[in-house]
Design a protein around this motif. Structure first.
Motif, PDB file in Angstrom:
ATOM      1  N   ALA A 263      -9.513  -4.590   6.244  1.00 25.55           N
ATOM      2  CA  ALA A 263      -8.379  -5.202   6.944  1.00 25.55           C
ATOM      3  C   ALA A 263      -7.680  -6.219   6.040  1.00 25.55           C
ATOM      4  CB  ALA A 263      -8.854  -5.873   8.230  1.00 25.55           C
ATOM      5  N   SER A 264      -8.471  -6.950   5.254  1.00 27.64           N
ATOM      6  CA  SER A 264      -7.869  -7.948   4.357  1.00 27.64           C
ATOM      7  C   SER A 264      -7.005  -7.287   3.289  1.00 27.64           C
ATOM      8  CB  SER A 264      -8.960  -8.800   3.699  1.00 27.64           C
ATOM      9  OG  SER A 264      -9.648  -8.096   2.682  1.00 27.64           O
ATOM     10  N   VAL A 265      -7.337  -6.049   2.928  1.00 25.35           N
ATOM     11  CA  VAL A 265      -6.537  -5.309   1.954  1.00 25.35           C
ATOM     12  C   VAL A 265      -5.121  -5.097   2.487  1.00 25.35           C
ATOM     13  CG1 VAL A 265      -6.269  -3.120   0.732  1.00 25.35           C
ATOM     14  CG2 VAL A 265      -8.516  -4.152   0.929  1.00 25.35           C
ATOM     15  N   TYR A 266      -5.017  -4.783   3.767  1.00 25.56           N
ATOM     16  CA  TYR A 266      -3.696  -4.536   4.351  1.00 25.56           C
ATOM     17  C   TYR A 266      -2.900  -5.829   4.513  1.00 25.56           C
ATOM     18  CZ  TYR A 266      -5.194   0.210   4.819  1.00 25.56           C
ATOM     19  OH  TYR A 266      -5.626   1.481   4.507  1.00 25.56           O
ATOM     20  N   CYS A 267      -3.595  -6.921   4.748  1.00 20.67           N
ATOM     21  CA  CYS A 267      -2.911  -8.225   4.757  1.00 20.67           C
ATOM     22  C   CYS A 267      -2.348  -8.517   3.362  1.00 20.67           C
ATOM     23  CB  CYS A 267      -3.884  -9.332   5.172  1.00 20.67           C
ATOM     24  SG  CYS A 267      -4.492  -9.205   6.862  1.00 20.67           S
ATOM     25  N   TYR A 268      -3.163  -8.245   2.346  1.00 19.67           N
ATOM     26  CA  TYR A 268      -2.727  -8.467   0.969  1.00 19.67           C
ATOM     27  C   TYR A 268      -1.594  -7.505   0.601  1.00 19.67           C
ATOM     28  CZ  TYR A 268      -3.025  -9.017  -4.121  1.00 19.67           C
ATOM     29  OH  TYR A 268      -2.743  -9.263  -5.441  1.00 19.67           O
ATOM     30  N   ALA A 269      -1.687  -6.260   1.090  1.00 19.72           N
ATOM     31  CA  ALA A 269      -0.631  -5.279   0.811  1.00 19.72           C
ATOM     32  C   ALA A 269       0.709  -5.770   1.365  1.00 19.72           C
ATOM     33  CB  ALA A 269      -0.988  -3.934   1.428  1.00 19.72           C
ATOM     34  N   TYR A 270       0.677  -6.378   2.550  1.00 18.30           N
ATOM     35  CA  TYR A 270       1.911  -6.911   3.143  1.00 18.30           C
ATOM     36  C   TYR A 270       2.484  -8.012   2.258  1.00 18.30           C
ATOM     37  CZ  TYR A 270       5.127  -8.849   6.593  1.00 18.30           C
ATOM     38  OH  TYR A 270       6.259  -9.298   7.234  1.00 18.30           O
ATOM     39  N   LEU A 271       1.623  -8.899   1.787  1.00 22.21           N
ATOM     40  CA  LEU A 271       2.082  -9.994   0.931  1.00 22.21           C
ATOM     41  C   LEU A 271       2.620  -9.473  -0.399  1.00 22.21           C
ATOM     42  CD1 LEU A 271      -0.857 -12.467   1.624  1.00 22.21           C
ATOM     43  CD2 LEU A 271       1.501 -12.695   2.446  1.00 22.21           C
ATOM     44  N   ARG A 272       1.962  -8.438  -0.959  1.00 28.01           N
ATOM     45  CA  ARG A 272       2.440  -7.844  -2.206  1.00 28.01           C
ATOM     46  C   ARG A 272       3.793  -7.170  -1.987  1.00 28.01           C
ATOM     47  NH1 ARG A 272       1.848  -9.054  -6.701  1.00 28.01           N
ATOM     48  NH2 ARG A 272       2.085  -6.924  -7.475  1.00 28.01           N
ATOM     49  N   ALA A 273       3.935  -6.468  -0.852  1.00 27.76           N
ATOM     50  CA  ALA A 273       5.206  -5.811  -0.553  1.00 27.76           C
ATOM     51  C   ALA A 273       6.319  -6.838  -0.384  1.00 27.76           C
ATOM     52  CB  ALA A 273       5.066  -4.960   0.712  1.00 27.76           C
ATOM     53  N   LEU A 274       5.968  -7.981   0.190  1.00 24.64           N
ATOM     54  CA  LEU A 274       6.936  -9.073   0.345  1.00 24.64           C
ATOM     55  C   LEU A 274       7.371  -9.585  -1.028  1.00 24.64           C
ATOM     56  CD1 LEU A 274       8.219 -10.816   2.650  1.00 24.64           C
ATOM     57  CD2 LEU A 274       6.349 -12.438   2.250  1.00 24.64           C
ATOM     58  N   ALA A 275       6.400  -9.761  -1.917  1.00 24.92           N
ATOM     59  CA  ALA A 275       6.709 -10.256  -3.262  1.00 24.92           C
ATOM     60  C   ALA A 275       7.538  -9.257  -4.062  1.00 24.92           C
ATOM     61  CB  ALA A 275       5.407 -10.567  -4.007  1.00 24.92           C
ATOM     62  N   GLU A 276       7.319  -7.959  -3.789  1.00 29.18           N
ATOM     63  CA  GLU A 276       8.026  -6.914  -4.533  1.00 29.18           C
ATOM     64  C   GLU A 276       9.372  -6.563  -3.904  1.00 29.18           C
ATOM     65  OE1 GLU A 276       7.108  -5.450  -7.345  1.00 29.18           O
ATOM     66  OE2 GLU A 276       5.193  -6.503  -7.550  1.00 29.18           O
ATOM     67  N   GLY A 277       9.702  -7.213  -2.791  1.00 30.12           N
ATOM     68  CA  GLY A 277      10.979  -6.946  -2.147  1.00 30.12           C
ATOM     69  C   GLY A 277      10.975  -5.753  -1.214  1.00 30.12           C
ATOM     70  N   GLN A 278       9.789  -5.174  -0.964  1.00 31.05           N
ATOM     71  CA  GLN A 278       9.687  -4.049  -0.035  1.00 31.05           C
ATOM     72  C   GLN A 278       9.809  -4.525   1.421  1.00 31.05           C
ATOM     73  OE1 GLN A 278       8.797  -0.438  -0.989  1.00 31.05           O
ATOM     74  NE2 GLN A 278       9.940  -1.367  -2.657  1.00 31.05           N
ATOM     75  N   VAL A 279       9.513  -5.798   1.650  1.00 29.81           N
ATOM     76  CA  VAL A 279       9.710  -6.436   2.952  1.00 29.81           C
ATOM     77  C   VAL A 279      10.687  -7.583   2.726  1.00 29.81           C
ATOM     78  CG1 VAL A 279       8.633  -7.700   4.846  1.00 29.81           C
ATOM     79  CG2 VAL A 279       7.389  -5.836   3.740  1.00 29.81           C
ATOM     80  N   ALA A 280      11.738  -7.629   3.532  1.00 34.97           N
ATOM     81  CA  ALA A 280      12.811  -8.604   3.299  1.00 34.97           C
ATOM     82  C   ALA A 280      12.375 -10.028   3.590  1.00 34.97           C
ATOM     83  CB  ALA A 280      14.034  -8.239   4.134  1.00 34.97           C
ATOM     84  N   ALA A 281      11.637 -10.227   4.692  1.00 36.90           N
ATOM     85  CA  ALA A 281      11.255 -11.582   5.093  1.00 36.90           C
ATOM     86  C   ALA A 281       9.937 -11.535   5.848  1.00 36.90           C
ATOM     87  CB  ALA A 281      12.333 -12.207   5.972  1.00 36.90           C
ATOM     88  N   ILE A 282       9.200 -12.653   5.796  1.00 35.85           N
ATOM     89  CA  ILE A 282       7.935 -12.739   6.532  1.00 35.85           C
ATOM     90  C   ILE A 282       8.192 -12.498   8.019  1.00 35.85           C
ATOM     91  CG2 ILE A 282       6.142 -14.329   7.319  1.00 35.85           C
ATOM     92  CD1 ILE A 282       6.053 -15.537   4.614  1.00 35.85           C
ATOM     93  N   GLY A 283       7.407 -11.595   8.585  1.00 37.46           N
ATOM     94  CA  GLY A 283       7.572 -11.235   9.991  1.00 37.46           C
ATOM     95  C   GLY A 283       8.214  -9.879  10.172  1.00 37.46           C
TER      96      GLY A 283
END
Length: 254
Positions: free
Chosen positions: A213-233
């Protein structure tokens, strides 16, 4: 019967995600585990376990699980950069570290039983090799796993670069169902299990699931850093490859 599962799943709010931005995976993993282990394991103990598994002391690159961008909306999150090139490395590394920690606190030696069809065995044995408070015993079926997987288990090195002293490997004349049946008989004898401090490490072990589960939390943060997610949330859609369901269970918890 049934499985041990958390009585409740903690919530990660947006402020927590903001605090986790920029953390390495070892730190995120320890933080997620800490939400499930309050009062059982200290933050510093969790950090030691995850640092051993994924930190600089484990000779890992700065980014343990990189994101490989395919196009503007699609990326691949690599989770096979462990010692046996298997996703199962990450869950086994932490779970064996926690088992060793709990055994050391009790002042006893834990005997970990494993049966494998090829992937779990190498990952579990590499994770447990050299740990002071566990002995590893693994069954694998003759002629039914790849040569690479067999060599991963028969050539494990310990701290002294020799074959690890606490790894015991047995080749069986049968299949994985027969191996699993044998382990079920052993674990069905509660007195025997308690007397010999037996434990198992399999895909449905809750420590492995929570680590995943922690891997997917980290994946979200990595995607955020890479611009794959526009904003937290904002939502991130992840396609999860899974076999027995352990990986998917970790993703669902996340």
């Amino acid at each position: 019967g049934g499985l041990y599962v958390p009585s409740s799943v903690p919530k990660i709010d947006l402020e927590t995600l903001r605090r986790w931005q920029g953390l390495d995976f070892a730190s995120v993993c320890a933080a997620v585990l800490g939400m499930f282990t309050k009062g059982e394991v200290t933050d510093s103990e969790l950090r030691r376990v995850t640092e051993r598994s994924f930190g600089k002391s484990a000779n890992q690159d700065e980014v343990v699980f990189p994101i490989m961008k395919l196009d503007e909306k699609l990326s691949v999150f690599e989770t096979f950069n462990g010692p046996t090139a298997s996703f199962k490395d990450l869950g086994c590394q932490v779970t064996l570290g926690l088992i060793s920690l709990f055994m050391a606190k009790k002042g006893v030696l834990g005997n970990v039983l494993v049966e494998t069809s090829g992937d779990t065995g190498p990952a579990a044995l590499h994770a447990g090799a050299g740990l002071a408070s566990v002995e590893m015993y693994c069954l694998y079926p003759a002629g039914r796993i790849s040569r690479v997987q067999e060599l991963q288990m028969t050539t494990i090195k310990g701290a002294a670069k020799n074959i690890s002293h606490n790894v015991h490997l047995y080749r069986t004349h049968g299949n994985t169902d027969e191996q699993a049946d044998a382990l079920k008989v052993v674990f069905g004898d509660r007195e025997f299990v308690e007397r010999h401090n037996l434990c198992a490490i399999n895909s449905i072990n809750v420590a492995r699931v929570v680590t995943q589960a922690s891997v997917y939390c980290y994946a979200y943060l990595r995607a955020l850093a890479e611009g794959q997610v526009a904003a937290i949330g904002d939502e991130l859609t992840i396609a999860v490859p899974t076999g027995a369901g352990g990986n998917l269970a970790g993703a669902m918890i996340a």
